[in-house]
Write a protein that holds these residues in place. Sequence first.
Motif, mmCIF file in Angstrom:
data_model
loop_
_atom_site.group_PDB
_atom_site.id
_atom_site.type_symbol
_atom_site.label_atom_id
_atom_site.label_comp_id
_atom_site.label_asym_id
_atom_site.label_seq_id
_atom_site.Cartn_x
_atom_site.Cartn_y
_atom_site.Cartn_z
ATOM 1 N N PRO A 82 5.130 -0.442 -2.781
ATOM 2 C CA PRO A 82 4.342 0.728 -2.399
ATOM 3 C C PRO A 82 3.331 1.071 -3.488
ATOM 4 O O PRO A 82 3.544 0.794 -4.674
ATOM 5 N N GLY A 83 2.232 1.675 -3.091
ATOM 6 C CA GLY A 83 1.198 2.016 -4.042
ATOM 7 C C GLY A 83 1.683 2.984 -5.108
ATOM 8 O O GLY A 83 2.487 3.884 -4.830
ATOM 9 N N ASP A 89 -2.154 2.709 -0.637
ATOM 10 C CA ASP A 89 -0.924 2.692 0.154
ATOM 11 C C ASP A 89 0.039 1.606 -0.302
ATOM 12 O O ASP A 89 1.255 1.818 -0.370
ATOM 13 N N VAL A 90 -0.508 0.432 -0.567
ATOM 14 C CA VAL A 90 0.300 -0.733 -0.913
ATOM 15 C C VAL A 90 -0.422 -1.488 -2.033
ATOM 16 O O VAL A 90 -1.656 -1.550 -2.053
ATOM 17 N N GLU A 91 0.346 -2.050 -2.942
ATOM 18 C CA GLU A 91 -0.249 -2.910 -3.956
ATOM 19 C C GLU A 91 0.513 -4.228 -3.999
ATOM 20 O O GLU A 91 1.688 -4.287 -3.624
ATOM 21 N N LEU A 118 -0.028 -6.387 4.503
ATOM 22 C CA LEU A 118 0.311 -5.236 5.336
ATOM 23 C C LEU A 118 1.409 -5.565 6.346
ATOM 24 O O LEU A 118 2.333 -4.758 6.528
ATOM 25 N N PRO A 119 1.371 -6.724 7.018
ATOM 26 C CA PRO A 119 2.525 -7.065 7.853
ATOM 27 C C PRO A 119 3.841 -7.042 7.087
ATOM 28 O O PRO A 119 4.852 -6.541 7.602
ATOM 29 N N ALA A 136 -4.135 0.410 6.206
ATOM 30 C CA ALA A 136 -3.667 0.768 4.871
ATOM 31 C C ALA A 136 -4.673 0.289 3.841
ATOM 32 O O ALA A 136 -5.372 -0.711 4.047
ATOM 33 N N ARG A 137 -4.736 1.009 2.753
ATOM 34 C CA ARG A 137 -5.591 0.598 1.633
ATOM 35 C C ARG A 137 -4.717 -0.167 0.651
ATOM 36 O O ARG A 137 -3.706 0.351 0.160
#
Length: 395
Positions: A82-83, A89-91, A118-119, A136-137
């Motif tokens: 998670p970011g 949002d996600v890293e 993202l998946p 999502a970013r």
Amino acid sequence: MSAVAAARVPEVTRRGSQTAIPCLFMRGGTSRGPFFDARLLPADPGHRDAVLLAALGSPDPRQIDGVGGAHPLTSKTGLVRPGTEAGIDVEWTFAQVQPDGDTVDTSANCGNMLAAVLPFAVETGMVVPTGDRTTARVLTRNTGMVAEITVATPAEPSGTRHVAYDGAARVDGVPGTAAPVEIGFLDTAGSVAGTLLPTGRPRDTVEVPGLGAVDVTLIDNGQPLVVVEAARLGATGYESPADIDADEALRARVEALRLVCGEAMGLGDVGGRNYPKMTLVAPPRHGGTLSTRSLIPRVCHQSIGVLAAVTAATACVVEGTVARDVAAGVSGAEPTVSVEHPAGEFSVTLGLDPADPRRVTRSALLRTARLLMAGDLLVPRSVWDPTPTLQEKHA
């Protein structure tokens, strides 16, 4: 729409004499490899890299003792979490392993594997979909690059949403069709080299031992790239990847040029690095904008990497570049560049800054991804825990 979730972190467990790490094996674009929750892996980079090498089976040309596919395109991993920064949002961290190498490279990036991030985040509960489309970013920690990614997340009869993998999108280099993964890169210039044109010029003439003076474009719009006319290196630009891989003299010329250009781009000695990538260009043959053959960096890509395609496309719209000389005409504030490659073509739509045509503000493209396998990836316990217990010492 989506919601970032505080999902329960899965556990690493023991399975006999091995360590079992939760893993999703995924295809992203024309690459594939294991994806892990980054929070599960050792915090020490050296220890983490030892685990990844064991997981993929390197160093060994066949990677027979791991899940690597005996080729750089199938010897990759993604580490997702998670970011941890505002607005992210996600890293993820991309890790490139060479089949016969004993190091892990996390300095570059991979736009193909990015398509699976993202998946993975949805599959593992890091991101919870709240609509038919989830955006999502995503931050690529390797280079600081940010992308907005969108996938289809339809609802099941129960109301639970899932990632859709079936669809009509086609990616040349991948059999069949699948659901589209929409990727919009945001201001990726200078991802590794610092600026779009590291030398400040759209064209440079470099002196290469055994080759003499060679005109090149040194450019980085998400991927440090050396663009050179194929004919200058004794190629046509239309060879098959197998033909290029079998031509040791050509590959030696390409590598000699790469080493010189790495220094010219301010990247230092790139002999042990996976960048800059090398792209041989020629006029298009199939109605596209530019024909390419991309080396990654010492074997020929079966198609072309996502960020190499973005950077080659950018070279087509910058006046004075080597690519511009051989490309079919492109124009407009948001030109779409069709990059031909051995498996077909790759279309990239570029958003240009009206006040500065050399500044690309956005690069939009489509990829596909698919979850191939879910479970645990096993590595020897001695790799996961290199310090033996007191009992084991006296066994």
